[in-house]
Every structure is written in C-alpha cells, then in structure tokens.
Design a protein around this motif. Structure first.
Motif, short mmCIF file in Angstrom:
data_model
loop_
_atom_site.label_atom_id
_atom_site.label_comp_id
_atom_site.label_asym_id
_atom_site.label_seq_id
_atom_site.Cartn_x
_atom_site.Cartn_y
_atom_site.Cartn_z
N ALA A 30 -11.30 1.32 43.93
CA ALA A 30 -11.56 1.14 42.49
C ALA A 30 -10.76 2.18 41.72
O ALA A 30 -10.69 3.35 42.13
CB ALA A 30 -13.05 1.29 42.20
N ALA A 31 -10.18 1.76 40.61
CA ALA A 31 -9.35 2.64 39.79
C ALA A 31 -10.06 2.99 38.49
O ALA A 31 -10.49 2.10 37.75
CB ALA A 31 -8.02 1.95 39.47
N VAL A 32 -10.15 4.27 38.22
CA VAL A 32 -10.59 4.74 36.92
C VAL A 32 -9.30 5.10 36.17
O VAL A 32 -8.65 6.10 36.47
CB VAL A 32 -11.53 5.95 37.03
N ILE A 33 -8.94 4.22 35.24
CA ILE A 33 -7.71 4.39 34.47
C ILE A 33 -8.11 4.85 33.07
O ILE A 33 -8.85 4.16 32.38
CB ILE A 33 -6.92 3.06 34.36
N VAL A 34 -7.62 6.02 32.68
CA VAL A 34 -7.96 6.59 31.38
C VAL A 34 -6.71 6.60 30.51
O VAL A 34 -5.64 7.04 30.95
CB VAL A 34 -8.51 8.03 31.52
N LYS A 35 -6.85 6.10 29.29
CA LYS A 35 -5.76 6.09 28.32
C LYS A 35 -6.36 6.38 26.95
O LYS A 35 -7.30 5.69 26.53
CB LYS A 35 -5.06 4.73 28.34
N ASP A 36 -5.86 7.41 26.28
CA ASP A 36 -6.34 7.78 24.95
C ASP A 36 -7.87 7.96 24.93
O ASP A 36 -8.56 7.45 24.05
CB ASP A 36 -5.93 6.72 23.91
N ASP A 37 -8.39 8.66 25.94
CA ASP A 37 -9.83 8.94 26.06
C ASP A 37 -10.69 7.69 26.20
O ASP A 37 -11.89 7.71 25.88
CB ASP A 37 -10.33 9.79 24.87
N ARG A 38 -10.11 6.62 26.65
CA ARG A 38 -10.85 5.38 26.92
C ARG A 38 -10.58 4.95 28.36
O ARG A 38 -9.52 5.22 28.91
CB ARG A 38 -10.45 4.28 25.95
N ILE A 39 -11.56 4.26 28.95
CA ILE A 39 -11.50 3.88 30.36
C ILE A 39 -11.36 2.37 30.47
O ILE A 39 -12.04 1.62 29.77
CB ILE A 39 -12.76 4.37 31.09
N CYS A 40 -10.50 1.95 31.38
CA CYS A 40 -10.26 0.52 31.60
C CYS A 40 -11.44 -0.11 32.34
O CYS A 40 -11.82 0.34 33.42
CB CYS A 40 -8.98 0.34 32.42
N CYS A 41 -12.00 -1.16 31.75
CA CYS A 41 -13.10 -1.91 32.32
C CYS A 41 -12.64 -3.37 32.44
O CYS A 41 -12.06 -3.91 31.51
CB CYS A 41 -14.33 -1.87 31.42
N ALA A 42 -12.93 -3.99 33.57
CA ALA A 42 -12.46 -5.35 33.82
C ALA A 42 -13.64 -6.26 34.16
O ALA A 42 -14.46 -5.92 35.01
CB ALA A 42 -11.44 -5.36 34.96
N ARG A 43 -13.71 -7.43 33.49
CA ARG A 43 -14.80 -8.38 33.76
C ARG A 43 -14.33 -9.42 34.76
O ARG A 43 -13.27 -10.04 34.60
CB ARG A 43 -15.25 -9.05 32.46
N ARG A 44 -15.15 -9.64 35.80
CA ARG A 44 -14.82 -10.62 36.84
C ARG A 44 -14.78 -12.03 36.24
O ARG A 44 -15.69 -12.43 35.52
CB ARG A 44 -15.87 -10.59 37.95
#
Length: 133
Positions: free
Chosen positions: A10-24
C-alpha cells in the motif's frame, strides 16, 4: 485448512499536505471501499518493486519508495492479508484509474470520514499517531 496469507503493498502518497485515497471500482472485490493504492506481491519481487509496478499498472504513475511505515494483518473470511505500507513520492504520471473509480486527495484529518477497507484502517491510525506523538 488454514487460510492463505497474501502479501499486499500500500502506498501513502502525500502531495501538498494531502494524501491520495482510492475507491475500489464496482467490478473489484470490496467495491466502494477506500484504500491506499497498491497490490499483491508477485513471486520473485521485493515489496518495493511490487509497489512501483502496481502503481504503474493501476494508476499510470511513477513513484519512488521512500520509507516503510508498517505491516498490518487483517483476517477476511477466506484469507489473511499482510498489508505492507510505505510512504512514496510521486515522480510523474496522470493518476489514471484502472482498479479504482475515484481518487481523492484529503488532509490526514479527513481520512476517517471515508468508508475504508478494513485492512487499511491501521495505516490511518499509524499516520494519526505519528502526528500526535
């Protein structure tokens, strides 16, 4: 017979103090639940190689794995998932959805508002504990 144990990244991707969340996506197992993108470990690859490959396949992005965060174990009725979470840096790519139908970028404080896949919840708890501690 004991349930099979599956290693997943699992990847915790942070960009501009926000985290990438993906819906199945609707056609996937656990459809409608949110997760940190990643996927199943294939024979002969490291966890880091798996994560780079899966993010290229699922989201059409290139990343650099920066650091290991934690492994959480979750028992589903038919299997056990060992979910290995890493913080990664997005390098390039467009975030095209294959296994997901929606991507959101949320601040850490808003992650718990989404219905998360059970295996991913310990990652959120870990991230929240790091900011408090």
């Amino acid at each position: 017979m004991p349930p099979v144990i599956i290693d997943v990244t699992a990847a915790v991707i942070v960009k501009d103090d926000r985290i990438c969340c993906a819906r199945r996506a609707a056609h996937k197992e656990h459809a409608g639940y949110w997760e940190f993108p990643g996927g199943k470990l294939e024979l002969g690859e490291t966890l880091e190689q798996c994560l780079v490959r899966e993010l290229a396949e699922e989201l059409a992005i290139e990343v650099r794995v920066e650091r290991f965060l934690l492994t959480s174990r979750h028992r589903y009725p038919d299997k056990i998932i060992d979910l290995h979470a890493f913080q990664v840096r997005w390098l390039c790519g467009d975030f095209n959805c294959v296994d997901h139908d929606l991507i959101r970028w949320l601040p850490l404080s808003e992650l718990q508002q989404l219905p998360w896949s059970a295996a991913d919840i310990p990652i959120i708890d870990h991230l929240l504990a790091q900011t408090i501690g």
